[in-house]
Design an enzyme around this catalytic site. Structure first.
Site, PDB file in Angstrom:
ATOM      1  N   PHE A 152       0.810  -1.231   0.000  1.00 11.36           N
ATOM      2  CA  PHE A 152       0.000   0.000   0.000  1.00 11.36           C
ATOM      3  C   PHE A 152       0.835   1.268   0.000  1.00 11.36           C
ATOM      4  O   PHE A 152       0.359   2.334  -0.376  1.00 11.36           O
ATOM      5  CB  PHE A 152      -0.962   0.007   1.210  1.00 11.36           C
ATOM      6  CG  PHE A 152      -0.313   0.455   2.496  1.00 11.36           C
ATOM      7  CD1 PHE A 152      -0.102   1.805   2.763  1.00 11.36           C
ATOM      8  CD2 PHE A 152       0.106  -0.467   3.446  1.00 11.36           C
ATOM      9  CE1 PHE A 152       0.504   2.217   3.943  1.00 11.36           C
ATOM     10  CE2 PHE A 152       0.719  -0.066   4.617  1.00 11.36           C
ATOM     11  CZ  PHE A 152       0.921   1.289   4.863  1.00 11.36           C
ATOM     12  N   LYS A 176      -0.805  -7.036  -9.601  1.00 11.40           N
ATOM     13  CA  LYS A 176      -1.861  -7.163  -8.582  1.00 11.40           C
ATOM     14  C   LYS A 176      -1.515  -6.124  -7.511  1.00 11.40           C
ATOM     15  O   LYS A 176      -0.679  -6.366  -6.627  1.00 11.40           O
ATOM     16  CB  LYS A 176      -1.849  -8.589  -8.006  1.00 11.40           C
ATOM     17  CG  LYS A 176      -3.131  -9.044  -7.313  1.00 11.40           C
ATOM     18  CD  LYS A 176      -3.608  -8.209  -6.179  1.00 11.40           C
ATOM     19  CE  LYS A 176      -2.837  -8.406  -4.900  1.00 11.40           C
ATOM     20  NZ  LYS A 176      -3.263  -7.424  -3.831  1.00 11.40           N
ATOM     21  N   GLU A 179      -4.957  -3.914  -2.414  1.00 16.61           N
ATOM     22  CA  GLU A 179      -6.400  -3.607  -2.434  1.00 16.61           C
ATOM     23  C   GLU A 179      -6.721  -2.373  -1.591  1.00 16.61           C
ATOM     24  O   GLU A 179      -7.817  -1.829  -1.663  1.00 16.61           O
ATOM     25  CB  GLU A 179      -7.223  -4.823  -1.975  1.00 16.61           C
ATOM     26  CG  GLU A 179      -7.013  -5.272  -0.527  1.00 16.61           C
ATOM     27  CD  GLU A 179      -5.797  -6.180  -0.333  1.00 16.61           C
ATOM     28  OE1 GLU A 179      -4.794  -6.028  -1.052  1.00 16.61           O
ATOM     29  OE2 GLU A 179      -5.867  -7.051   0.559  1.00 16.61           O
ATOM     30  N   SER A 229       4.949  -6.984   3.660  1.00 13.31           N
ATOM     31  CA  SER A 229       5.450  -7.300   5.003  1.00 13.31           C
ATOM     32  C   SER A 229       6.243  -8.612   4.978  1.00 13.31           C
ATOM     33  O   SER A 229       6.035  -9.461   4.096  1.00 13.31           O
ATOM     34  CB  SER A 229       4.268  -7.413   5.956  1.00 13.31           C
ATOM     35  OG  SER A 229       3.393  -8.410   5.477  1.00 13.31           O
ATOM     36  N   CYS A 284       9.475   1.756   3.858  1.00 19.32           N
ATOM     37  CA  CYS A 284      10.314   0.623   4.275  1.00 19.32           C
ATOM     38  C   CYS A 284      11.724   1.099   4.560  1.00 19.32           C
ATOM     39  O   CYS A 284      12.525   0.361   5.107  1.00 19.32           O
ATOM     40  CB  CYS A 284      10.301  -0.466   3.234  1.00 19.32           C
ATOM     41  SG  CYS A 284      11.079   0.076   1.739  1.00 19.32           S
ATOM     42  N   GLU A 385       8.615  -4.152  13.658  1.00 16.47           N
ATOM     43  CA  GLU A 385       8.369  -3.089  12.682  1.00 16.47           C
ATOM     44  C   GLU A 385       7.075  -2.379  13.078  1.00 16.47           C
ATOM     45  O   GLU A 385       6.003  -2.987  13.090  1.00 16.47           O
ATOM     46  CB  GLU A 385       8.228  -3.661  11.266  1.00 16.47           C
ATOM     47  CG  GLU A 385       7.946  -2.570  10.246  1.00 16.47           C
ATOM     48  CD  GLU A 385       7.811  -3.066   8.806  1.00 16.47           C
ATOM     49  OE1 GLU A 385       7.139  -4.092   8.579  1.00 16.47           O
ATOM     50  OE2 GLU A 385       8.373  -2.409   7.915  1.00 16.47           O
TER      51      GLU A 385
HETATM   52  P1  NAD Z   1       1.200  -6.667   3.062  1.00 19.46           P
HETATM   53  O1  NAD Z   1       2.211  -7.745   3.210  1.00 19.46           O
HETATM   54  O2  NAD Z   1       0.044  -6.654   3.969  1.00 19.46           O
HETATM   55  O3  NAD Z   1       0.577  -6.684   1.576  1.00 19.46           O
HETATM   56  C1  NAD Z   1       1.384  -6.677   0.430  1.00 19.46           C
HETATM   57  C2  NAD Z   1       0.655  -7.377  -0.709  1.00 19.46           C
HETATM   58  O4  NAD Z   1       0.431  -8.741  -0.350  1.00 19.46           O
HETATM   59  C3  NAD Z   1      -0.704  -6.776  -1.039  1.00 19.46           C
HETATM   60  O5  NAD Z   1      -0.853  -6.737  -2.437  1.00 19.46           O
HETATM   61  C4  NAD Z   1      -1.688  -7.760  -0.409  1.00 19.46           C
HETATM   62  O6  NAD Z   1      -2.899  -7.863  -1.127  1.00 19.46           O
HETATM   63  C5  NAD Z   1      -0.944  -9.084  -0.445  1.00 19.46           C
HETATM   64  N1  NAD Z   1      -1.253  -9.944   0.703  1.00 19.46           N
HETATM   65  C6  NAD Z   1      -1.484  -9.550   1.981  1.00 19.46           C
HETATM   66  N2  NAD Z   1      -1.704 -10.633   2.766  1.00 19.46           N
HETATM   67  C7  NAD Z   1      -1.590 -11.716   1.972  1.00 19.46           C
HETATM   68  C8  NAD Z   1      -1.704 -13.123   2.212  1.00 19.46           C
HETATM   69  N3  NAD Z   1      -1.975 -13.601   3.405  1.00 19.46           N
HETATM   70  N4  NAD Z   1      -1.544 -13.947   1.165  1.00 19.46           N
HETATM   71  C9  NAD Z   1      -1.250 -13.480  -0.059  1.00 19.46           C
HETATM   72  N5  NAD Z   1      -1.150 -12.161  -0.337  1.00 19.46           N
HETATM   73  C10 NAD Z   1      -1.303 -11.296   0.665  1.00 19.46           C
HETATM   74  O7  NAD Z   1       2.008  -5.292   3.124  1.00 19.46           O
HETATM   75  P2  NAD Z   1       1.423  -3.803   3.193  1.00 19.46           P
HETATM   76  O8  NAD Z   1       0.841  -3.571   4.539  1.00 19.46           O
HETATM   77  O9  NAD Z   1       0.610  -3.506   1.994  1.00 19.46           O
HETATM   78  O10 NAD Z   1       2.774  -2.975   3.051  1.00 19.46           O
HETATM   79  C11 NAD Z   1       3.583  -2.595   4.133  1.00 19.46           C
HETATM   80  C12 NAD Z   1       4.763  -3.532   4.298  1.00 19.46           C
HETATM   81  O11 NAD Z   1       5.535  -3.547   3.109  1.00 19.46           O
HETATM   82  C13 NAD Z   1       5.714  -3.093   5.395  1.00 19.46           C
HETATM   83  O12 NAD Z   1       6.109  -4.239   6.120  1.00 19.46           O
HETATM   84  C14 NAD Z   1       6.890  -2.499   4.646  1.00 19.46           C
HETATM   85  O13 NAD Z   1       8.120  -2.536   5.330  1.00 19.46           O
HETATM   86  C15 NAD Z   1       6.918  -3.362   3.436  1.00 19.46           C
HETATM   87  N6  NAD Z   1       7.603  -2.716   2.332  1.00 19.46           N
HETATM   88  C16 NAD Z   1       8.835  -3.189   2.010  1.00 19.46           C
HETATM   89  C17 NAD Z   1       9.541  -2.587   0.988  1.00 19.46           C
HETATM   90  C18 NAD Z   1      10.903  -3.072   0.634  1.00 19.46           C
HETATM   91  O14 NAD Z   1      11.438  -2.609  -0.361  1.00 19.46           O
HETATM   92  N7  NAD Z   1      11.498  -3.976   1.379  1.00 19.46           N
HETATM   93  C19 NAD Z   1       8.986  -1.518   0.285  1.00 19.46           C
HETATM   94  C20 NAD Z   1       7.708  -1.074   0.645  1.00 19.46           C
HETATM   95  C21 NAD Z   1       7.023  -1.691   1.672  1.00 19.46           C
END
Ligand code: NAD
Length: 492
Positions: A152, A176, A179, A229, A284, A385
């Site tokens: 997000f 994808k 959402e 995450s 991040c 985090e």
């Molecule tokens: P998230 O893991 O909740 O979601 C990321 C994606 O995974 C979304 O598209 C979501 O629909 C999908 N998703 C979520 N749960 C899922 C599941 N159980 N099974 C399959 N798909 C699933 O992450 P978020 O809250 O959208 O983003 C924040 C996180 O992203 C933070 O932890 C941040 O540190 C990390 N982040 C990392 C970087 C990097 O470069 N390392 C960059 C940006 C964000």
């Protein structure tokens, strides 16, 4: 801002309404008003997108690379022309300030520009006469259909860590998006359509976990790029690779910054305030832990408390706002809970951003800048985090002790140091257990022509996003050894 319109998927050059049985609302985090609805597309729609991308692949892959980059040149111009519109959408669905949204788009555009150099980037290499009269060449060929699953917090930038490299190398690409922030991708795909990519080369499938699982399991998808995450990154990496796919999965972070006593305190504080509280701490690469060394403790703590308490928080399109809300009401509750947990572990809440409201936006997800002083380096909060505008302060007697704290953690996205001493900076650069290192820098975000090098629990895979890593990730090498004896041609 009140709108329940269902966002569309983009499949084979057509905008399509998903037949999903479930949809979720998209909120403006500053007001919690519903601004759109997004479908959680089922596996059958993923299958349709993959099959149509597979059908588009042979023609796209055999399109000369100099032609494949032409839509990217047009896209660059379209993104520039639509920068304001894109930034407004990002602010409205993601919460960050307008300036931060513009900054995010700039980093996305930079990746489009970099991938325009694909005619050079995709070159292989060769040797004449590896044995007498025998030559050997390495070519890079695309994989086929590849997909990216994005988080997000950077809806305008992160898709471009992958998309331009994937298509310029000759693959068909499925996005994808999160959402929680699907509206930015909708706009990006309108621009991709105008840029003139052939139908099926770029597909947009909205959805959640079920949609992701369908991509991870589909035999037609050759590679998965993921950002999100750590628990989900690990899961996606395991499931994708178990299904024989390439995967690059970037996870969460807990970024430490060391402040040496000789650091220029004015610059350090200004940069640190942006790193810890910019994008409401939802980067991040946000500084999450500051480790002051020796005499830096008092001056840095005081200066940070000042900047944290004076930051203007509000709706990101309003003038003068320096920090927006966090993404959801659940995030606000979680972050406030973690501040309480830090307190329970013995930290002092020096600046408390809990239970705050912004006039005119009382329903928004507000967490104001917060500073936890005296956080236990071995406690839970030092490892967790928070992903919100919360800076933890720790103290070390010397640089060795500070580096030990930096390296005593599971993540490895970024580590920074502020100092005027080159030998201390060099020691830190050499020893810090992190893939992105900043020296007198608060957000060490690699430019598009460098890899985004997270380590440890911040990354699963080997080739990172952006740059030559992206080119290698989206291509397979073919080595050709060939012999053409002169006497054979003399036969004709
Ligand atoms: P998230 O893991 O909740 O979601 C990321 C994606 O995974 C979304 O598209 C979501 O629909 C999908 N998703 C979520 N749960 C899922 C599941 N159980 N099974 C399959 N798909 C699933 O992450 P978020 O809250 O959208 O983003 C924040 C996180 O992203 C933070 O932890 C941040 O540190 C990390 N982040 C990392 C970087 C990097 O470069 N390392 C960059 C940006 C964000």
């Amino acid at each position: 801002m009140n709108n329940n319109e269902q966002l569309l998927n983009y499949i084979n050059g057509q905008w399509k309404r998903s037949n999903a049985s479930s949809t979720v609302p998209v909120h403006n985090p500053a007001s919690n008003a519903v601004i759109a609805t997004v479908a959680l597309s089922p596996a059958a729609e993923v299958d349709e997108a993959v099959r149509l991308a597979q059908a588009a692949f042979p023609a796209w892959r055999s399109t000369p690379v100099v032609e494949r980059v032409q839509p990217l040149f047009r896209l660059k111009m379209l993104l520039e022309e639509n920068l304001d519109a894109l930034a407004r959408i990002i602010t409205n669905e993601c919460g960050k300030t307008y300036a931060e949204s513009v900054g995010e788009m700039r980093r996305g555009i930079e990746n489009v520009e970099t991938a325009c150099g694909m005619p050079s980037l995709i070159q292989g290499y060769n040797n004449e006469d590896i044995a007498s009269g025998i030559d050997e060449h390495m070519f890079r060929q695309p994989l086929g259909v590849v997909a990216a699953i994005t988080p997000f917090n950077f809806p305008g930038m992160i898709p471009f860590w992958f998309l331009p490299y994937a298509v310029a190398t000759g693959n068909c690409f499925i996005l994808k998006p999160s959402e929680k922030v699907p509206m930015t991708s909708q706009k990006i795909f309108e621009l991709l359509e105008k840029a003139g990519f052939p139908a099926g080369v770029l597909q947009l499938v909205n959805g959640g976990a079920e949609t992701v699982n369908a991509l991870l399991d589909h035999p037609g998808v050759r590679a998965i790029s993921f950002v999100g995450s750590t628990p989900v990154a690990k899961y996606v990496y395991q499931r994708a690779t178990a299904n024989g796919k390439r995967a690059q999965c970037q996870g969460g972070a807990k970024n430490p910054v060391v402040v040496m006593p000789d650091a220029d305190m004015e610059t350090t504080t200004r940069i640190m305030a942006d790193s810890a509280f910019g994008c409401a701490g939802q980067r991040c690469l946000a500084a999450s832990v500051a480790i002051t060394v020796g005499g830096a403790k008092n001056s840095f703590t005081e200066a940070m408390a000042d900047v944290a308490s004076s930051r203007t928080v509000g709706y990101g399109l309003d003038k003068g706002v320096q920090m927006g809300p966090v993404i959801t009401a659940q995030s606000k509750t979680r972050i406030e809970g973690l501040i309480g947990a830090g307190e329970a572990e013995g930290a002092h809440v020096l600046v408390d951003g809990r239970q705050k409201k912004v006039a005119g936006y009382e329903e928004g997800n507000w967490v104001f800048p917060t500073i936890l002083d005296g956080v236990n380096p071995n406690g839970e909060i030092a490892r967790t985090e928070i992903f919100g505008p919360v800076l933890s302060l720790m103290h070390a007697a010397n640089v060795e002790e500070a580096i030990a704290i930096v390296n005593n953690r599971a993540y490895g996205n970024m580590a920074c140091i502020f100092t005027r001493d080159g030998s201390v900076a060099r020691k830190f650069r050499y020893e810090a257990d992190a893939g992105n290192v900043g020296i007198n820098i608060g957000v060490a975000a690699p430019m598009a022509f460098f890899p985004f090098s997270g380590w440890n629990e911040s990354f699963f895979g080997d080739l990172h996003a952006q740059s030559r890593h992206g080119v290698e990730f989206y291509t397979q090498t073919k080595v050709v050894v060939e012999r053409w004896p002169l006497e054979w041609s003399r036969q004709f």
